[in-house]
Design a protein around this motif. Sequence first.
Motif, short mmCIF file in Angstrom:
data_model
loop_
_atom_site.label_atom_id
_atom_site.label_comp_id
_atom_site.label_asym_id
_atom_site.label_seq_id
_atom_site.Cartn_x
_atom_site.Cartn_y
_atom_site.Cartn_z
N TYR A 69 10.79 11.97 -8.23
CA TYR A 69 9.54 12.30 -7.52
C TYR A 69 9.62 13.68 -6.87
CZ TYR A 69 7.39 7.82 -8.44
OH TYR A 69 6.82 6.74 -9.07
N LYS B 113 -7.30 1.99 -4.51
CA LYS B 113 -6.65 2.17 -3.21
C LYS B 113 -7.71 2.43 -2.13
CE LYS B 113 -3.61 5.36 -4.44
NZ LYS B 113 -2.58 6.37 -4.17
N GLY C 87 4.53 9.33 -0.86
CA GLY C 87 4.51 10.34 -1.91
C GLY C 87 4.05 11.68 -1.37
N GLY D 92 -1.22 11.38 -1.35
CA GLY D 92 -2.42 11.06 -2.12
C GLY D 92 -3.46 10.25 -1.33
N ASP D 93 -3.03 9.60 -0.25
CA ASP D 93 -3.97 8.75 0.49
C ASP D 93 -4.40 9.36 1.84
OD1 ASP D 93 -3.79 7.03 -1.61
OD2 ASP D 93 -2.37 5.67 -0.63
N ALA E 14 11.68 10.60 -0.98
CA ALA E 14 11.76 11.93 -1.62
C ALA E 14 11.38 13.01 -0.60
CB ALA E 14 10.83 11.97 -2.83
N ALA F 136 13.04 8.74 4.45
CA ALA F 136 14.00 7.63 4.55
C ALA F 136 13.95 6.78 3.29
CB ALA F 136 13.64 6.74 5.74
N ASP F 137 15.12 6.24 2.93
CA ASP F 137 15.15 5.21 1.89
C ASP F 137 14.83 3.91 2.60
OD1 ASP F 137 15.74 3.20 0.13
OD2 ASP F 137 17.57 4.13 -0.64
N GLN G 46 1.61 1.57 -1.46
CA GLN G 46 0.87 1.68 -2.72
C GLN G 46 1.76 2.12 -3.87
OE1 GLN G 46 -2.02 0.42 -2.60
NE2 GLN G 46 -2.40 0.47 -0.40
N PHE G 47 1.97 1.21 -4.82
CA PHE G 47 2.78 1.47 -6.03
C PHE G 47 4.23 1.80 -5.66
CE2 PHE G 47 -1.62 2.73 -7.09
CZ PHE G 47 -1.87 1.82 -8.10
N TYR H 53 10.11 -0.76 -6.34
CA TYR H 53 11.41 -0.06 -6.36
C TYR H 53 12.44 -0.81 -5.54
CZ TYR H 53 8.87 3.76 -8.48
OH TYR H 53 8.11 4.51 -9.33
#
Length: 316
Positions: free
Chosen positions: A27, A54, A80, A83-84, A102, A133-134, A157-158, A162
């Motif tokens: 990403y 969304k 991400g 996007g939102d 990421a 953070a992971d 969202q999406f 993972y």
Amino acid sequence: ASEDESECPAKKVDLEEGHGSKVAAHYNDLQESGLHARSQSRIFYLRNFNNWMKSALIGEFVDKVRQRKKNITVLDLGCGKGGDLLKWKKGRIDKLVCTDIADVSVKQCEHRYFEMKARSRNEHVYEAEFVTADTTKELLSKKYSNPDIRFDICSCQFVYHYSFETYEQADMMLRNACEMLHPGGYFIGTTPNSFELVKRLEASDTDSFGNDVYTVQFQEKGNYPLFGCKYDFNLEGVVNVPEFLVYFPVVVEMAKKYQMKLVYKKTFLEFFEEKVKNDEPKMLLKKMQALERYPAAPNSKLASKKPEDYDHAKKI
Ligand code: SAM
């Protein structure tokens, strides 16, 4: 892990460290393409459709919370590149915490937020905070600037798929999503429909399925462990990362640990069919070019397909 796997150096690294760093690197490397390039992409309408989904979902749950209270605080888990951000502005929320594994994406998200704020001088824009953070391994509550923060909505969202690499990771992400919610708060999200994925795999002659736009490659057929059931997802050069099957009934059970109960679950197709009955989401669908000109340019060989031919209509 089988003995064979632990003897293979490449797989040994995966087993010890997991796939998180691979996902983050993927990403982080993704380039932001401009509006024009995006409109030429074969997945233009699919992306718009997902965005519309969304928007409709976020709008619905912001409205639900707004009936009870004025000031709304949201956690975007796996934000991400942001996007939102605009969707939350439209929802007139007061505070947003954006977090992602990421770091490059988180920086871009922060940059987009300040750009949006600068453009909206006369409008109200929520306050925002950005955390790398992971979330399958780290406790987010230790990272907020205000440790007493509580959320009305956590939006994922999406992303949640993972975490299904191991039980511990799925549990940690769920904990991060739910433990700081106010009573009555919502955990909302979108994730691939594992029943559909397995159904398509079982119908295929090989360990993979797809079309000229996407492929899903499993390691083997017929063996679907609850955690760590990995497949590689490739979508028109946009996504090519390891993902994991999410068995939804397990999520529902696991979430009880955080005092959560399931109030709403729909496939994309069911959600779409329900929403297009109403004028507002229908108009938004048209405005976002998610379906009106569906599916793509006149010469495209995808042009003859119907919405239900697309996999995104079958995700949950
Ligand atoms: N939610 C955004 C959206 O809808 O536009 C981004 C979705 S993108 C498909 C998946 C995101 O999940 C990526 O930004 C990725 O970095 C993030 N992600 C994957 N694994 C994660 C993890 N373990 N912790 C936090 N974020 C993660």
